[in-house]
Design a protein around this motif. Structure first.
Motif, PDB file in Angstrom:
ATOM      1  N   PHE A 254      56.785  39.442  43.461  1.00 56.08           N
ATOM      2  CA  PHE A 254      56.371  38.600  42.333  1.00 56.08           C
ATOM      3  C   PHE A 254      55.025  39.073  41.778  1.00 56.08           C
ATOM      4  O   PHE A 254      54.839  39.181  40.558  1.00 56.08           O
ATOM      5  N   ILE A 255      54.093  39.367  42.661  1.00 50.02           N
ATOM      6  CA  ILE A 255      52.768  39.825  42.239  1.00 50.02           C
ATOM      7  C   ILE A 255      52.874  41.155  41.505  1.00 50.02           C
ATOM      8  O   ILE A 255      52.333  41.317  40.406  1.00 50.02           O
ATOM      9  N   VAL A 256      53.568  42.117  42.085  1.00 42.12           N
ATOM     10  CA  VAL A 256      53.675  43.445  41.469  1.00 42.12           C
ATOM     11  C   VAL A 256      54.379  43.360  40.119  1.00 42.12           C
ATOM     12  O   VAL A 256      53.916  43.952  39.129  1.00 42.12           O
ATOM     13  N   MET A 257      55.469  42.634  40.036  1.00 40.00           N
ATOM     14  CA  MET A 257      56.188  42.532  38.763  1.00 40.00           C
ATOM     15  C   MET A 257      55.337  41.831  37.703  1.00 40.00           C
ATOM     16  O   MET A 257      55.355  42.210  36.534  1.00 40.00           O
ATOM     17  N   ASN A 258      54.556  40.841  38.104  1.00 36.57           N
ATOM     18  CA  ASN A 258      53.652  40.199  37.156  1.00 36.57           C
ATOM     19  C   ASN A 258      52.510  41.127  36.751  1.00 36.57           C
ATOM     20  O   ASN A 258      52.093  41.127  35.591  1.00 36.57           O
ATOM     21  N   PHE A 259      52.017  41.917  37.680  1.00 32.70           N
ATOM     22  CA  PHE A 259      50.993  42.910  37.333  1.00 32.70           C
ATOM     23  C   PHE A 259      51.523  43.831  36.235  1.00 32.70           C
ATOM     24  O   PHE A 259      50.863  44.056  35.224  1.00 32.70           O
ATOM     25  N   ILE A 260      52.708  44.369  36.451  1.00 36.31           N
ATOM     26  CA  ILE A 260      53.298  45.304  35.487  1.00 36.31           C
ATOM     27  C   ILE A 260      53.513  44.615  34.144  1.00 36.31           C
ATOM     28  O   ILE A 260      53.194  45.172  33.090  1.00 36.31           O
ATOM     29  N   SER A 261      54.013  43.389  34.174  1.00 37.41           N
ATOM     30  CA  SER A 261      54.222  42.643  32.924  1.00 37.41           C
ATOM     31  C   SER A 261      52.907  42.381  32.203  1.00 37.41           C
ATOM     32  O   SER A 261      52.822  42.543  30.980  1.00 37.41           O
ATOM     33  N   MET A 262      51.878  41.982  32.946  1.00 34.63           N
ATOM     34  CA  MET A 262      50.586  41.692  32.316  1.00 34.63           C
ATOM     35  C   MET A 262      49.968  42.952  31.706  1.00 34.63           C
ATOM     36  O   MET A 262      49.324  42.885  30.665  1.00 34.63           O
ATOM     37  N   ILE A 263      50.165  44.082  32.357  1.00 35.02           N
ATOM     38  CA  ILE A 263      49.625  45.345  31.847  1.00 35.02           C
ATOM     39  C   ILE A 263      50.366  45.757  30.576  1.00 35.02           C
ATOM     40  O   ILE A 263      49.762  46.179  29.597  1.00 35.02           O
ATOM     41  N   GLN A 264      51.673  45.597  30.595  1.00 34.45           N
ATOM     42  CA  GLN A 264      52.467  46.039  29.450  1.00 34.45           C
ATOM     43  C   GLN A 264      52.401  45.073  28.285  1.00 34.45           C
ATOM     44  O   GLN A 264      52.549  45.480  27.137  1.00 34.45           O
ATOM     45  N   MET A 265      52.210  43.806  28.570  1.00 36.14           N
ATOM     46  CA  MET A 265      52.095  42.788  27.520  1.00 36.14           C
ATOM     47  C   MET A 265      50.855  41.956  27.817  1.00 36.14           C
ATOM     48  O   MET A 265      50.942  40.927  28.490  1.00 36.14           O
ATOM     49  N   PRO A 266      49.696  42.384  27.352  1.00 35.09           N
ATOM     50  CA  PRO A 266      48.440  41.744  27.753  1.00 35.09           C
ATOM     51  C   PRO A 266      48.175  40.386  27.103  1.00 35.09           C
ATOM     52  O   PRO A 266      47.059  40.078  26.741  1.00 35.09           O
ATOM     53  N   TYR A 267      49.193  39.572  26.992  1.00 34.45           N
ATOM     54  CA  TYR A 267      49.033  38.232  26.438  1.00 34.45           C
ATOM     55  C   TYR A 267      48.671  37.233  27.525  1.00 34.45           C
ATOM     56  O   TYR A 267      48.248  36.135  27.242  1.00 34.45           O
ATOM     57  N   PHE A 268      48.880  37.623  28.762  1.00 37.56           N
ATOM     58  CA  PHE A 268      48.687  36.738  29.895  1.00 37.56           C
ATOM     59  C   PHE A 268      47.382  37.123  30.576  1.00 37.56           C
ATOM     60  O   PHE A 268      47.185  38.280  30.938  1.00 37.56           O
ATOM     61  N   ASP A 269      46.511  36.192  30.758  1.00 35.07           N
ATOM     62  CA  ASP A 269      45.194  36.429  31.325  1.00 35.07           C
ATOM     63  C   ASP A 269      45.276  36.581  32.849  1.00 35.07           C
ATOM     64  O   ASP A 269      45.930  35.778  33.523  1.00 35.07           O
ATOM     65  N   TYR A 270      44.568  37.585  33.382  1.00 32.84           N
ATOM     66  CA  TYR A 270      44.575  37.790  34.829  1.00 32.84           C
ATOM     67  C   TYR A 270      44.031  36.569  35.561  1.00 32.84           C
ATOM     68  O   TYR A 270      44.562  36.184  36.602  1.00 32.84           O
ATOM     69  N   ALA A 271      42.986  35.957  35.027  1.00 33.47           N
ATOM     70  CA  ALA A 271      42.387  34.787  35.685  1.00 33.47           C
ATOM     71  C   ALA A 271      43.412  33.656  35.836  1.00 33.47           C
ATOM     72  O   ALA A 271      43.453  32.983  36.867  1.00 33.47           O
ATOM     73  N   LEU A 272      44.233  33.464  34.819  1.00 31.38           N
ATOM     74  CA  LEU A 272      45.285  32.446  34.903  1.00 31.38           C
ATOM     75  C   LEU A 272      46.297  32.810  35.983  1.00 31.38           C
ATOM     76  O   LEU A 272      46.693  31.960  36.785  1.00 31.38           O
ATOM     77  N   PHE A 273      46.688  34.082  36.021  1.00 29.60           N
ATOM     78  CA  PHE A 273      47.616  34.526  37.061  1.00 29.60           C
ATOM     79  C   PHE A 273      47.025  34.268  38.451  1.00 29.60           C
ATOM     80  O   PHE A 273      47.705  33.755  39.334  1.00 29.60           O
ATOM     81  N   GLU A 274      45.756  34.610  38.630  1.00 30.70           N
ATOM     82  CA  GLU A 274      45.117  34.410  39.930  1.00 30.70           C
ATOM     83  C   GLU A 274      45.078  32.931  40.309  1.00 30.70           C
ATOM     84  O   GLU A 274      45.318  32.582  41.465  1.00 30.70           O
ATOM     85  N   SER A 275      44.803  32.067  39.348  1.00 31.05           N
ATOM     86  CA  SER A 275      44.776  30.619  39.663  1.00 31.05           C
ATOM     87  C   SER A 275      46.166  30.132  40.051  1.00 31.05           C
ATOM     88  O   SER A 275      46.294  29.304  40.967  1.00 31.05           O
ATOM     89  N   ILE A 276      47.204  30.620  39.395  1.00 30.43           N
ATOM     90  CA  ILE A 276      48.575  30.264  39.771  1.00 30.43           C
ATOM     91  C   ILE A 276      48.888  30.766  41.176  1.00 30.43           C
ATOM     92  O   ILE A 276      49.472  30.050  41.994  1.00 30.43           O
ATOM     93  N   LEU A 277      48.474  31.980  41.454  1.00 28.39           N
ATOM     94  CA  LEU A 277      48.708  32.557  42.784  1.00 28.39           C
ATOM     95  C   LEU A 277      47.993  31.752  43.864  1.00 28.39           C
ATOM     96  O   LEU A 277      48.564  31.476  44.932  1.00 28.39           O
ATOM     97  N   LYS A 278      46.783  31.332  43.588  1.00 27.78           N
ATOM     98  CA  LYS A 278      46.039  30.514  44.558  1.00 27.78           C
ATOM     99  C   LYS A 278      46.777  29.196  44.828  1.00 27.78           C
ATOM    100  O   LYS A 278      46.824  28.735  45.968  1.00 27.78           O
ATOM    101  N   GLU A 279      47.350  28.620  43.789  1.00 25.38           N
ATOM    102  CA  GLU A 279      48.133  27.391  43.971  1.00 25.38           C
ATOM    103  C   GLU A 279      49.376  27.654  44.820  1.00 25.38           C
ATOM    104  O   GLU A 279      49.747  26.840  45.674  1.00 25.38           O
ATOM    105  N   LEU A 280      50.013  28.786  44.612  1.00 27.37           N
ATOM    106  CA  LEU A 280      51.205  29.125  45.392  1.00 27.37           C
ATOM    107  C   LEU A 280      50.869  29.315  46.874  1.00 27.37           C
ATOM    108  O   LEU A 280      51.623  28.903  47.738  1.00 27.37           O
ATOM    109  N   ILE A 281      49.741  29.956  47.123  1.00 28.93           N
ATOM    110  CA  ILE A 281      49.388  30.291  48.501  1.00 28.93           C
ATOM    111  C   ILE A 281      48.754  29.134  49.251  1.00 28.93           C
ATOM    112  O   ILE A 281      48.834  29.061  50.468  1.00 28.93           O
ATOM    113  N   GLN A 282      48.153  28.165  48.572  1.00 23.29           N
ATOM    114  CA  GLN A 282      47.487  27.052  49.254  1.00 23.29           C
ATOM    115  C   GLN A 282      48.362  26.382  50.258  1.00 23.29           C
ATOM    116  O   GLN A 282      49.416  25.968  50.115  1.00 23.29           O
TER     117      GLN A 282
END
Length: 187
Positions: A159-187
């Protein structure tokens, strides 16, 4: 007397890379590389029986360089999220360079190159997933909790790698937002 060349394989790869970077894929040929190396065409065929094998080896070295950089990030003393962001930034730079050098219409007009390139790409993406999975497992051990209730470590790393690739190819999604979502998933 025949000329002795130290490490002819590296010489061939280095000269082919110079041609690729300076003049583009269309100018790479076995004859042209032999001329630049000042060696016989047959010598190149001893190491790379086809142009395809030469190109695939160059692409493989490109990926190896990327993973060398990733290993230094992984072995650093930084926190999980700092490492993850560094991996993301390195992947963004890698993909940018990959597009400039390797995503070439001439290269991908041949089914052989497409098949070989995609096969290698899948191998290396899997390797990146495994690296991130290992980081996740260490993060979980450090906090002694489950990764998520729904995803195992490999699925979350994918999930992380595929989102990394998507964010790089379509930079509409902010990395900080992705990280906050990931933190919620891992909590």
């Amino acid at each position: 007397m025949a000329r002795v060349i130290e490490n002819p394989r590296e010489l061939i790869l280095n000269e082919a890379k110079k041609i690729l970077h300076n003049e583009g894929f269309a100018n790479i040929s076995i004859r042209r590389v032999a001329k630049e190396c000042n060696i016989a065409v047959g010598t190149i065929y001893n190491y790379f029986p086809t142009k395809k094998e030469l190109i695939v080896e160059m692409m493989t070295n490109f990926w190896k360089e990327y993973f060398y950089n990733i290993q230094s990030i992984v072995s650093s003393q930084e926190t999980f999220y700092v490492k993850l962001k560094s991996i993301f930034n390195n992947l963004a730079e890698f993909i940018k360079r990959f597009r400039e050098v390797w995503l070439n219409n001439e290269l991908y007009s041949s089914p052989d190159y497409i098949e070989s390139g995609l096969e290698k790409q899948n191998i290396y993406i899997h390797k990146l997933i495994i690296i991130i999975e290992d980081l996740l497992k260490k993060e979980v051990d450090n906090h002694s909790h489950e990764i998520t209730k729904k995803l195992n470590s490999y699925e979350l790393a994918s999930f992380i790698v595929m989102n990394f690739i998507s964010m790089i190819q379509m930079p509409y999604f902010d990395y900080a937002l992705f990280e906050s979502i990931l933190k919620e998933l891992i909590q």
